[in-house]
Design a protein around this motif. Sequence first.
Motif, PDB file in Angstrom:
ATOM      1  N   SER A   1       5.390  -4.757  -2.499  1.00  0.00           N
ATOM      2  CA  SER A   1       5.153  -4.848  -4.021  1.00  0.00           C
ATOM      3  C   SER A   1       4.673  -3.552  -4.880  1.00  0.00           C
ATOM      4  O   SER A   1       4.077  -2.727  -4.294  1.00  0.00           O
ATOM      5  CB  SER A   1       3.880  -5.870  -4.512  1.00  0.00           C
TER       6      SER A   1
ATOM      7  N   ARG B   1       3.453  -2.946  -7.513  1.00  0.00           N
ATOM      8  CA  ARG B   1       2.317  -2.946  -8.356  1.00  0.00           C
ATOM      9  C   ARG B   1       1.367  -4.037  -7.837  1.00  0.00           C
ATOM     10  O   ARG B   1       1.811  -5.099  -7.109  1.00  0.00           O
ATOM     11  CB  ARG B   1       2.597  -3.530  -9.811  1.00  0.00           C
TER      12      ARG B   1
ATOM     13  N   VAL C   1      -4.151  -3.406 -13.097  1.00  0.00           N
ATOM     14  CA  VAL C   1      -2.972  -3.318 -12.595  1.00  0.00           C
ATOM     15  C   VAL C   1      -2.705  -1.807 -12.064  1.00  0.00           C
ATOM     16  O   VAL C   1      -2.855  -0.956 -12.729  1.00  0.00           O
ATOM     17  CB  VAL C   1      -1.601  -3.677 -13.337  1.00  0.00           C
TER      18      VAL C   1
ATOM     19  N   ALA D   1      -0.343   1.071  -9.881  1.00  0.00           N
ATOM     20  CA  ALA D   1       0.697   1.251  -9.284  1.00  0.00           C
ATOM     21  C   ALA D   1       0.897   2.874  -8.626  1.00  0.00           C
ATOM     22  O   ALA D   1      -0.093   3.572  -8.874  1.00  0.00           O
ATOM     23  CB  ALA D   1       2.110   1.127 -10.408  1.00  0.00           C
TER      24      ALA D   1
ATOM     25  N   ARG E   1      -2.069   2.610  -6.399  1.00  0.00           N
ATOM     26  CA  ARG E   1      -1.811   1.464  -5.721  1.00  0.00           C
ATOM     27  C   ARG E   1      -2.104   1.853  -4.093  1.00  0.00           C
ATOM     28  O   ARG E   1      -2.856   0.918  -3.574  1.00  0.00           O
ATOM     29  CB  ARG E   1      -0.304   0.918  -5.736  1.00  0.00           C
TER      30      ARG E   1
ATOM     31  N   ARG F   1       4.128  -7.712 -14.893  1.00  0.00           N
ATOM     32  CA  ARG F   1       3.910  -6.342 -15.220  1.00  0.00           C
ATOM     33  C   ARG F   1       2.271  -6.454 -15.553  1.00  0.00           C
ATOM     34  O   ARG F   1       1.850  -5.258 -15.476  1.00  0.00           O
ATOM     35  CB  ARG F   1       4.739  -5.937 -16.374  1.00  0.00           C
ATOM     36  N   THR F   2       1.774  -7.225 -16.073  1.00  0.00           N
ATOM     37  CA  THR F   2       0.286  -7.149 -16.483  1.00  0.00           C
ATOM     38  C   THR F   2      -0.318  -8.357 -15.944  1.00  0.00           C
ATOM     39  O   THR F   2       0.051  -9.087 -15.145  1.00  0.00           O
ATOM     40  CB  THR F   2       0.501  -7.514 -18.046  1.00  0.00           C
TER      41      THR F   2
END
Length: 265
Positions: A176, A178, A216, A218, A222, A257-258
Amino acid sequence: MIDRGVAAILIGAGALVACGGQERDQGAAAPSARPDPGRAPGGPVLRWRMTGGFAGLGGPGSLPEFSLYGDGRAIASARTGSAAPLPVLREYRLTAQALRRLLDEARAAGLDRPRTIGSGRVADAMILEISMGAARTRIEQPEGQPGLPAVRFWKRLDPQGWPRADQAAPPRHHRSARVAVLAGESPAAPGQDVSDWPLNRPLGRGEQAAGGLCSVVAGEDRDTAVKHVATAGTDHRWRSGGRVYSVRLRPMLPEERTCRDVART
């Protein structure tokens, strides 16, 4: 002559009577519940999860067990047999012909219209939720109703059993891009390990969503979060902004995305 849609409902109702269940239709199929892979190549077209039970499966922010997308990709939770700081996902890819056939089978099983099957009166019942586009089917105690067309179709959504000829590429690990960091204040018990949270953004600044304070991450953030949480283990505590938190990581699906997306999935 009996309309085909009426006939399908009558057949389904007969199966439910035989199984002692009840079906509550929640309306006709919405246009988005009949996904066309050519129209929506990237979006999810089929998804299932199990909720309920004594263990309380499917809590806030939980991952679906299976998600199928209009381009033929399927992302499924890997059966690791143990808790992991970051759930392990596997990616499969169906050929266009196999994808079309699977979606046709889903419609034939009645999954393109929302409905609930079961009495709703069983405490701690296991609930199977299958979504086809906007249509969601909820089935109480599915293992006890193997004759239902929807339950028989559900068994088809195990990618490990898909014929090799139906797959456009070999299965692989899904990474993934994110990850949702879900934190909750949780003072450490005597002797419990506590470390400083490795990211600059304090955990307390997360958005309240999906059962925790959600952020979140990335890219490098991440990778840093995954590395530290995976090394420390699920029982570790993290110090951030003068407070102590428990942390779980939730891989985000391609369309998410969120934090609000994570809470809705």
